[in-house]
Design a protein around this motif. Structure first.
Motif, PDB file in Angstrom:
ATOM      1  N   ILE A  70      54.645 -66.765  32.207  1.00 27.98           N
ATOM      2  CA  ILE A  70      54.657 -66.245  33.578  1.00 27.98           C
ATOM      3  C   ILE A  70      54.795 -64.726  33.567  1.00 27.98           C
ATOM      4  CG2 ILE A  70      55.491 -68.383  34.605  1.00 27.98           C
ATOM      5  CD1 ILE A  70      58.304 -67.081  34.705  1.00 27.98           C
ATOM      6  N   GLY A  71      54.819 -64.137  32.366  1.00 31.28           N
ATOM      7  CA  GLY A  71      54.895 -62.692  32.212  1.00 31.28           C
ATOM      8  C   GLY A  71      55.057 -62.360  30.749  1.00 31.28           C
ATOM      9  N   GLY A  72      55.061 -61.096  30.436  1.00 32.84           N
ATOM     10  CA  GLY A  72      55.235 -60.690  29.051  1.00 32.84           C
ATOM     11  C   GLY A  72      55.046 -59.202  28.893  1.00 32.84           C
ATOM     12  N   GLY A  73      55.131 -58.749  27.658  1.00 31.56           N
ATOM     13  CA  GLY A  73      54.962 -57.338  27.373  1.00 31.56           C
ATOM     14  C   GLY A  73      54.939 -57.103  25.878  1.00 31.56           C
ATOM     15  N   ALA A  74      54.698 -55.868  25.499  1.00 29.46           N
ATOM     16  CA  ALA A  74      54.637 -55.494  24.094  1.00 29.46           C
ATOM     17  C   ALA A  74      55.121 -54.065  23.944  1.00 29.46           C
ATOM     18  CB  ALA A  74      53.215 -55.634  23.565  1.00 29.46           C
ATOM     19  N   GLU A  75      55.467 -53.713  22.713  1.00 32.33           N
ATOM     20  CA  GLU A  75      55.927 -52.357  22.417  1.00 32.33           C
ATOM     21  C   GLU A  75      55.300 -51.901  21.114  1.00 32.33           C
ATOM     22  OE1 GLU A  75      60.121 -49.941  21.824  1.00 32.33           O
ATOM     23  OE2 GLU A  75      60.116 -52.113  21.655  1.00 32.33           O
ATOM     24  N   ALA A  76      54.737 -50.703  21.121  1.00 39.06           N
ATOM     25  CA  ALA A  76      54.214 -50.084  19.912  1.00 39.06           C
ATOM     26  C   ALA A  76      55.295 -49.170  19.358  1.00 39.06           C
ATOM     27  CB  ALA A  76      52.949 -49.290  20.228  1.00 39.06           C
ATOM     28  N   VAL A 103      47.952 -50.295  23.035  1.00 38.61           N
ATOM     29  CA  VAL A 103      46.570 -50.349  23.497  1.00 38.61           C
ATOM     30  C   VAL A 103      46.358 -51.497  24.480  1.00 38.61           C
ATOM     31  CG1 VAL A 103      44.170 -50.658  22.747  1.00 38.61           C
ATOM     32  CG2 VAL A 103      45.738 -49.285  21.373  1.00 38.61           C
ATOM     33  N   GLY A 104      47.061 -52.612  24.280  1.00 40.34           N
ATOM     34  CA  GLY A 104      46.880 -53.747  25.167  1.00 40.34           C
ATOM     35  C   GLY A 104      48.101 -54.647  25.191  1.00 40.34           C
ATOM     36  N   SER A 105      48.341 -55.250  26.341  1.00 38.42           N
ATOM     37  CA  SER A 105      49.423 -56.207  26.546  1.00 38.42           C
ATOM     38  C   SER A 105      48.944 -57.156  27.629  1.00 38.42           C
ATOM     39  CB  SER A 105      50.697 -55.468  26.968  1.00 38.42           C
ATOM     40  OG  SER A 105      51.717 -56.371  27.307  1.00 38.42           O
ATOM     41  N   PHE A 106      48.636 -58.420  27.260  1.00 39.30           N
ATOM     42  CA  PHE A 106      48.021 -59.336  28.218  1.00 39.30           C
ATOM     43  C   PHE A 106      48.234 -60.781  27.772  1.00 39.30           C
ATOM     44  CE2 PHE A 106      45.036 -57.612  25.172  1.00 39.30           C
ATOM     45  CZ  PHE A 106      44.380 -58.712  24.650  1.00 39.30           C
ATOM     46  N   ASP A 133      44.723 -69.204  27.026  1.00 41.26           N
ATOM     47  CA  ASP A 133      45.178 -70.499  27.540  1.00 41.26           C
ATOM     48  C   ASP A 133      46.424 -70.396  28.417  1.00 41.26           C
ATOM     49  OD1 ASP A 133      47.151 -69.988  25.670  1.00 41.26           O
ATOM     50  OD2 ASP A 133      46.779 -71.790  24.480  1.00 41.26           O
ATOM     51  N   GLY A 134      46.963 -69.180  28.602  1.00 40.89           N
ATOM     52  CA  GLY A 134      48.108 -68.975  29.477  1.00 40.89           C
ATOM     53  C   GLY A 134      49.433 -69.435  28.898  1.00 40.89           C
ATOM     54  N   ALA A 135      49.481 -69.689  27.600  1.00 42.77           N
ATOM     55  CA  ALA A 135      50.710 -70.177  26.971  1.00 42.77           C
ATOM     56  C   ALA A 135      51.316 -69.156  26.013  1.00 42.77           C
ATOM     57  CB  ALA A 135      50.441 -71.488  26.238  1.00 42.77           C
ATOM     58  N   GLY A 136      50.894 -67.895  26.107  1.00 45.13           N
ATOM     59  CA  GLY A 136      51.418 -66.876  25.206  1.00 45.13           C
ATOM     60  C   GLY A 136      51.059 -65.485  25.673  1.00 45.13           C
ATOM     61  N   TRP A 137      51.348 -64.501  24.819  1.00 41.14           N
ATOM     62  CA  TRP A 137      51.108 -63.102  25.159  1.00 41.14           C
ATOM     63  C   TRP A 137      50.630 -62.347  23.934  1.00 41.14           C
ATOM     64  CZ3 TRP A 137      51.588 -62.131  30.217  1.00 41.14           C
ATOM     65  CH2 TRP A 137      51.416 -60.805  30.640  1.00 41.14           C
ATOM     66  N   TYR A 138      49.697 -61.401  24.131  1.00 41.19           N
ATOM     67  CA  TYR A 138      49.186 -60.546  23.064  1.00 41.19           C
ATOM     68  C   TYR A 138      49.742 -59.135  23.192  1.00 41.19           C
ATOM     69  CZ  TYR A 138      45.251 -63.771  22.083  1.00 41.19           C
ATOM     70  OH  TYR A 138      44.464 -64.840  21.752  1.00 41.19           O
ATOM     71  N   GLY A 139      49.880 -58.468  22.063  1.00 44.88           N
ATOM     72  CA  GLY A 139      50.171 -57.044  22.012  1.00 44.88           C
ATOM     73  C   GLY A 139      49.252 -56.402  20.988  1.00 44.88           C
TER      74      GLY A 139
END
Length: 123
Positions: free
Chosen positions: A74-80, A88-91, A95-101
């Motif tokens: 339902i949300g997320g984030g990342a840190e470089a 560069v990206g955080s999304f 499949d809506g079951a995880g988050w990328y950084g």
């Protein structure tokens, strides 16, 4: 004007998460599509934050963290992390079951990336 639109959309999402209902059309600005809040609120239970600790990876490599089975992001984030590191990206995952950084670090071939996902049971 763009910031106000995004803030309004974020507030509408929070209202839905709090279990309140609304049927309000949000204002549209140039180049955006109006969003209408749902008249039925979702039920969120089992809220938890899952963290993928910092690790050095090659520049522009996706790091992914996943929710436990049955839960949705339902949300997320990342840190470089690192000298001159850039996120560069955080999304969300497809499949809506995880988050990328994703990140990069100027002058280096790798970058430290940590990723977080906020998970819940959604019905």
């Amino acid at each position: 004007m763009r910031l106000n639109t995004l803030t309004t959309v974020a507030l509408a999402a929070l209202v839905g998460c709090a279990g309140l209902t609304a049927a309000t059309a949000l204002p549209a600005s140039a180049g955006t599509t109006p969003v209408t809040a749902s008249s039925t609120a979702a039920d969120f239970t089992g809220y938890q934050i899952v963290k993928l600790p910092n690790a050095n990876v090659p520049n522009f490599t996706r790091r992914a963290v996943r929710c436990p089975a049955g839960k949705h992001a339902i949300g997320g984030g990342a840190e470089a992390q690192g000298n001159r590191a850039i996120l560069v990206g955080s999304f969300p995952t497809e499949d809506g079951a995880g988050w990328y950084g994703i990140g990069r670090q100027d002058g280096y071939s790798d970058v430290g990336i940590s990723v977080y996902v906020i998970c819940a049971n959604v019905s």
